[in-house]
Design a protein around this motif. Structure first.
Motif, PDB file in Angstrom:
ATOM      1  N   ARG A 127       1.100  -1.180   0.260  1.00 44.41           N
ATOM      2  CA  ARG A 127      -0.010  -0.022   0.120  1.00 44.41           C
ATOM      3  C   ARG A 127       0.580   1.213  -0.345  1.00 44.41           C
ATOM      4  O   ARG A 127       0.775   2.107  -0.641  1.00 44.41           O
ATOM      5  CB  ARG A 127      -0.761  -0.360   1.143  1.00 44.41           C
ATOM      6  CG  ARG A 127      -1.665  -1.069   1.176  1.00 44.41           C
ATOM      7  CD  ARG A 127      -2.511  -1.254   2.213  1.00 44.41           C
ATOM      8  NE  ARG A 127      -2.256  -1.601   3.412  1.00 44.41           N
ATOM      9  CZ  ARG A 127      -2.600  -1.178   4.978  1.00 44.41           C
ATOM     10  NH1 ARG A 127      -3.480  -0.353   5.159  1.00 44.41           N
ATOM     11  NH2 ARG A 127      -1.833  -1.612   5.976  1.00 44.41           N
ATOM     12  N   CYS A 128       2.254   1.119   0.584  1.00 44.45           N
ATOM     13  CA  CYS A 128       3.313   2.215   0.790  1.00 44.45           C
ATOM     14  C   CYS A 128       3.727   2.671  -0.974  1.00 44.45           C
ATOM     15  O   CYS A 128       3.278   3.504  -0.971  1.00 44.45           O
ATOM     16  CB  CYS A 128       4.107   2.190   1.962  1.00 44.45           C
ATOM     17  SG  CYS A 128       3.618   1.828   3.330  1.00 44.45           S
ATOM     18  N   ALA A 129       3.819   1.426  -1.576  1.00 46.73           N
ATOM     19  CA  ALA A 129       4.407   1.835  -2.185  1.00 46.73           C
ATOM     20  C   ALA A 129       3.494   1.657  -3.844  1.00 46.73           C
ATOM     21  O   ALA A 129       4.299   2.268  -5.257  1.00 46.73           O
ATOM     22  CB  ALA A 129       5.133  -0.285  -2.779  1.00 46.73           C
ATOM     23  N   THR A 130       2.314   1.600  -3.398  1.00 43.56           N
ATOM     24  CA  THR A 130       1.084   2.433  -4.197  1.00 43.56           C
ATOM     25  C   THR A 130       1.380   3.605  -5.228  1.00 43.56           C
ATOM     26  O   THR A 130       1.486   3.865  -6.189  1.00 43.56           O
ATOM     27  CB  THR A 130      -0.225   2.517  -4.242  1.00 43.56           C
ATOM     28  OG1 THR A 130      -0.016   3.114  -2.927  1.00 43.56           O
ATOM     29  CG2 THR A 130      -0.489   1.190  -4.075  1.00 43.56           C
ATOM     30  N   PHE A 131       2.301   4.257  -4.446  1.00 41.52           N
ATOM     31  CA  PHE A 131       2.557   6.112  -4.647  1.00 41.52           C
ATOM     32  C   PHE A 131       3.660   6.129  -5.924  1.00 41.52           C
ATOM     33  O   PHE A 131       4.114   6.995  -6.478  1.00 41.52           O
ATOM     34  CB  PHE A 131       2.938   6.619  -3.640  1.00 41.52           C
ATOM     35  CG  PHE A 131       3.674   7.845  -3.691  1.00 41.52           C
ATOM     36  CD1 PHE A 131       2.656   9.449  -3.788  1.00 41.52           C
ATOM     37  CD2 PHE A 131       4.759   9.050  -3.745  1.00 41.52           C
ATOM     38  CE1 PHE A 131       3.640  10.109  -4.084  1.00 41.52           C
ATOM     39  CE2 PHE A 131       4.715  10.028  -3.717  1.00 41.52           C
ATOM     40  CZ  PHE A 131       4.149  10.751  -4.303  1.00 41.52           C
ATOM     41  N   TYR A 132       4.862   4.692  -5.654  1.00 43.33           N
ATOM     42  CA  TYR A 132       5.887   5.200  -6.788  1.00 43.33           C
ATOM     43  C   TYR A 132       5.199   4.791  -8.082  1.00 43.33           C
ATOM     44  O   TYR A 132       6.210   5.751  -8.776  1.00 43.33           O
ATOM     45  CB  TYR A 132       6.716   3.292  -6.340  1.00 43.33           C
ATOM     46  CG  TYR A 132       7.150   3.095  -7.586  1.00 43.33           C
ATOM     47  CD1 TYR A 132       8.884   4.017  -7.484  1.00 43.33           C
ATOM     48  CD2 TYR A 132       7.033   1.522  -8.493  1.00 43.33           C
ATOM     49  CE1 TYR A 132       9.766   3.570  -8.829  1.00 43.33           C
ATOM     50  CE2 TYR A 132       8.476   1.793  -9.566  1.00 43.33           C
ATOM     51  CZ  TYR A 132       8.976   2.319  -9.537  1.00 43.33           C
ATOM     52  OH  TYR A 132      10.309   1.848 -10.527  1.00 43.33           O
ATOM     53  N   PRO A 133       4.241   3.957  -8.994  1.00 47.45           N
ATOM     54  CA  PRO A 133       3.848   4.371 -10.076  1.00 47.45           C
ATOM     55  C   PRO A 133       3.446   5.203 -10.103  1.00 47.45           C
ATOM     56  O   PRO A 133       2.836   6.279 -11.372  1.00 47.45           O
ATOM     57  CB  PRO A 133       3.142   3.140 -10.621  1.00 47.45           C
ATOM     58  CG  PRO A 133       2.872   2.806  -8.977  1.00 47.45           C
ATOM     59  CD  PRO A 133       3.491   3.162  -8.191  1.00 47.45           C
ATOM     60  N   VAL A 134       2.742   6.189  -9.312  1.00 44.31           N
ATOM     61  CA  VAL A 134       1.951   7.516  -9.451  1.00 44.31           C
ATOM     62  C   VAL A 134       3.568   8.369  -9.733  1.00 44.31           C
ATOM     63  O   VAL A 134       2.837   9.020 -11.375  1.00 44.31           O
ATOM     64  CB  VAL A 134       1.265   8.000  -8.358  1.00 44.31           C
ATOM     65  CG1 VAL A 134       0.996   9.874  -8.843  1.00 44.31           C
ATOM     66  CG2 VAL A 134       0.999   6.662  -7.244  1.00 44.31           C
ATOM     67  N   VAL A 135       4.425   8.422  -8.871  1.00 41.71           N
ATOM     68  CA  VAL A 135       5.508   9.522  -9.433  1.00 41.71           C
ATOM     69  C   VAL A 135       6.058   9.269 -11.232  1.00 41.71           C
ATOM     70  O   VAL A 135       6.278  10.131 -11.595  1.00 41.71           O
ATOM     71  CB  VAL A 135       6.531   9.575  -8.163  1.00 41.71           C
ATOM     72  CG1 VAL A 135       7.386  10.391  -8.507  1.00 41.71           C
ATOM     73  CG2 VAL A 135       5.385   9.789  -7.382  1.00 41.71           C
ATOM     74  N   THR A 136       5.927   7.724 -11.666  1.00 44.39           N
ATOM     75  CA  THR A 136       6.862   7.582 -12.676  1.00 44.39           C
ATOM     76  C   THR A 136       5.657   8.413 -13.876  1.00 44.39           C
ATOM     77  O   THR A 136       6.498   7.800 -14.564  1.00 44.39           O
ATOM     78  CB  THR A 136       7.291   5.643 -12.506  1.00 44.39           C
ATOM     79  OG1 THR A 136       6.309   5.092 -12.203  1.00 44.39           O
ATOM     80  CG2 THR A 136       8.475   6.311 -11.116  1.00 44.39           C
ATOM     81  N   TRP A 137       4.921   7.590 -13.937  1.00 47.00           N
ATOM     82  CA  TRP A 137       3.864   7.901 -14.789  1.00 47.00           C
ATOM     83  C   TRP A 137       3.875   9.191 -15.090  1.00 47.00           C
ATOM     84  O   TRP A 137       3.571   9.601 -16.021  1.00 47.00           O
ATOM     85  CB  TRP A 137       2.867   7.029 -14.795  1.00 47.00           C
ATOM     86  CG  TRP A 137       2.832   5.460 -15.371  1.00 47.00           C
ATOM     87  CD1 TRP A 137       3.124   4.200 -14.287  1.00 47.00           C
ATOM     88  CD2 TRP A 137       2.778   5.210 -16.788  1.00 47.00           C
ATOM     89  NE1 TRP A 137       3.422   3.012 -14.816  1.00 47.00           N
ATOM     90  CE2 TRP A 137       3.962   3.450 -16.357  1.00 47.00           C
ATOM     91  CE3 TRP A 137       3.028   5.535 -17.805  1.00 47.00           C
ATOM     92  CZ2 TRP A 137       3.852   2.992 -17.752  1.00 47.00           C
ATOM     93  CZ3 TRP A 137       3.210   5.154 -18.413  1.00 47.00           C
ATOM     94  CH2 TRP A 137       3.225   3.707 -18.334  1.00 47.00           C
ATOM     95  N   LEU A 138       3.453   9.790 -14.189  1.00 45.22           N
ATOM     96  CA  LEU A 138       3.476  11.665 -14.197  1.00 45.22           C
ATOM     97  C   LEU A 138       4.665  11.848 -14.889  1.00 45.22           C
ATOM     98  O   LEU A 138       5.081  12.978 -15.185  1.00 45.22           O
ATOM     99  CB  LEU A 138       3.087  11.862 -12.718  1.00 45.22           C
ATOM    100  CG  LEU A 138       2.722  13.422 -12.839  1.00 45.22           C
ATOM    101  CD1 LEU A 138       2.278  14.226 -13.395  1.00 45.22           C
ATOM    102  CD2 LEU A 138       3.471  14.319 -11.311  1.00 45.22           C
ATOM    103  N   ASN A 139       5.932  11.311 -14.357  1.00 44.01           N
ATOM    104  CA  ASN A 139       6.766  12.091 -15.348  1.00 44.01           C
ATOM    105  C   ASN A 139       7.326  11.164 -16.521  1.00 44.01           C
ATOM    106  O   ASN A 139       8.369  11.597 -16.716  1.00 44.01           O
ATOM    107  CB  ASN A 139       7.810  12.124 -13.743  1.00 44.01           C
ATOM    108  CG  ASN A 139       7.829  13.200 -13.063  1.00 44.01           C
ATOM    109  OD1 ASN A 139       8.280  14.266 -12.986  1.00 44.01           O
ATOM    110  ND2 ASN A 139       7.406  12.850 -12.045  1.00 44.01           N
ATOM    111  N   ASN A 140       6.750  10.315 -16.724  1.00 44.51           N
ATOM    112  CA  ASN A 140       6.910   9.265 -18.027  1.00 44.51           C
ATOM    113  C   ASN A 140       6.763  10.421 -19.122  1.00 44.51           C
ATOM    114  O   ASN A 140       6.062  11.299 -19.657  1.00 44.51           O
ATOM    115  CB  ASN A 140       6.303   8.720 -18.373  1.00 44.51           C
ATOM    116  CG  ASN A 140       6.881   7.627 -19.283  1.00 44.51           C
ATOM    117  OD1 ASN A 140       7.931   6.981 -18.939  1.00 44.51           O
ATOM    118  ND2 ASN A 140       6.063   7.034 -19.923  1.00 44.51           N
TER     119      ASN A 140
END
Length: 362
Positions: A317-330
């Motif tokens: 659940r903590c790591a759900t934040f990881y793909p938010v940032v990576t796809w925002l900045n892709n």
């Protein structure tokens, strides 16, 4: 693999002479007499199907192949960067064979140089393989099968001595350099004010709830997430587990393309996979079962000290934040805006569902 070959700088350099040399690592006596290029396919202009003719006696071999490279002589940014192509091909050639990696296209030749790299690989279309895309999400059976495949690969490298000083994937090795370039060079660019704002101003950014557009809040959550991750096992991850890099064989066996392989903490690969490949409504119904399946299969494939479901559920659940940032900045060079938006929103929805900011103390 033939040594000393020139890497093709332009599409037209993939000719009969070059293909002959490329295929002689598989068939030493092969001679290609003609090459016909099919259209470039995919969003990045870096791969195409070719059809070949052989000299007498070669027609029992495949007639079509896929060629991929960064082709710097085309002077087209959409062919991708030299670093990204080199990373991908070294991942396939040098890192994936060290673990129990899922199925991938058989490759016949890989050349990696500083400015240009290329691969000749099996054309999977004749075998009946099915490729996915960002708007064709997985069903439950497919998601379970990929989870099992990831569990097998992760178990084969679970907190492995390979990652230690002097290990084949430890500090100073290619695998560790991949990790350094991604984590210490690429990721920090996300949080530069100008870069961040440029992506927030795109449709993908404006589609996100306001909290995810806030640079200071995002930077703190990201920092707190990476402070937590060392509590989890290190494994080899594929590194880009979204729908565009998945396929299944005609028999339904999971396969992967376009690797960014590196040592990484397991929640990074699993959260990215779950949030990018499963419809939001389905993910809400299935994620507990999928995570439980992953943990069970880790143990079945021989991983030691597998976390409890409660431990894994928290860090997932903590790591759900990881793909938010990576796809925002892709970068828009890598994927079209519709795909960047779809994946950023899927990830942000999960991060909201799980109150990831609160879990990360932000």
């Amino acid at each position: 693999m033939s040594e000393g070959m020139n890497v093709p700088l332009r599409y037209q350099d993939v000719n009969a002479r070059w293909m002959t040399e490329a295929l002689r690592g598989t068939w030493p006596d092969v001679e290609v007499t003609q090459v016909r290029h099919g259209p470039i396919f995919g969003y990045k202009r870096n791969k195409f199907r070719i059809e070949v003719d052989y000299a007498a006696g070669g027609n029992d071999r495949p007639r079509t192949f896929i060629v991929k490279g960064n082709f710097p002589g085309e002077n087209d940014p959409s062919t991708g960067s030299a670093w990204a192509m080199a990373n991908e091909l070294r991942s396939i050639r040098d890192i994936a064979p060290l673990v129990a990696a899922p199925e991938g296209p058989h490759w016949h030749h890989i050349s990696v140089e500083e400015e240009a790299s290329a691969i000749v690989m099996e054309d999977l279309a004749p075998s009946g393989a099915t490729f996915f895309h960002a708007f064709h999400t997985l069903d439950l059976g497919q998601a379970m099968a990929f989870m099992d495949a990831f569990a097998k690969m992760h178990a084969s490298s679970w907190n492995s001595p390979m990652f230690a000083e002097g290990g084949v994937m430890g500090p100073g090795t290619l695998a560790w350099e991949n990790r350094r370039l991604v984590n210490d060079v690429y990721f920090p660019t996300f949080f530069q004010q100008e870069n961040w704002q440029s992506y927030v101003d795109l449709p993908r950014g404006r589609a996100l709830p306001n909290a995810f557009q806030d640079l200071d809040k995002a930077r703190q959550a990201w920092t707190n997430l990476w402070a937590l991750l060392p509590q989890t096992a290190m494994v080899v991850v594929h590194g880009d587990e979204h729908l565009g890099n998945l396929y299944v064989t005609a028999s339904g066996k999971p396969g992967l393309i376009d690797w960014v392989a590196r040592p990484e903490h397991w929640p990074i690969g699993i959260s990215y996979f779950m949030l990018c490949t499963i419809d939001v409504a389905d993910r809400r119904k299935w994620e507990r079962a999928l995570l439980s399946h992953y943990l069970t299969r880790l143990a079945a494939h021989g991983a030691q000290d597998v976390p409890s479901f409660e431990e894994a559920w928290f860090i997932y659940r903590c790591a759900t934040f990881y793909p938010v940032v990576t796809w925002l900045n892709n970068s828009g060079i890598w994927q079209p805006e519709a795909i960047n938006t779809a994946n950023a929103v899927r990830a942000a929805t999960a991060a909201l569902d799980h109150d990831a900011f609160a879990l990360l103390g932000v």
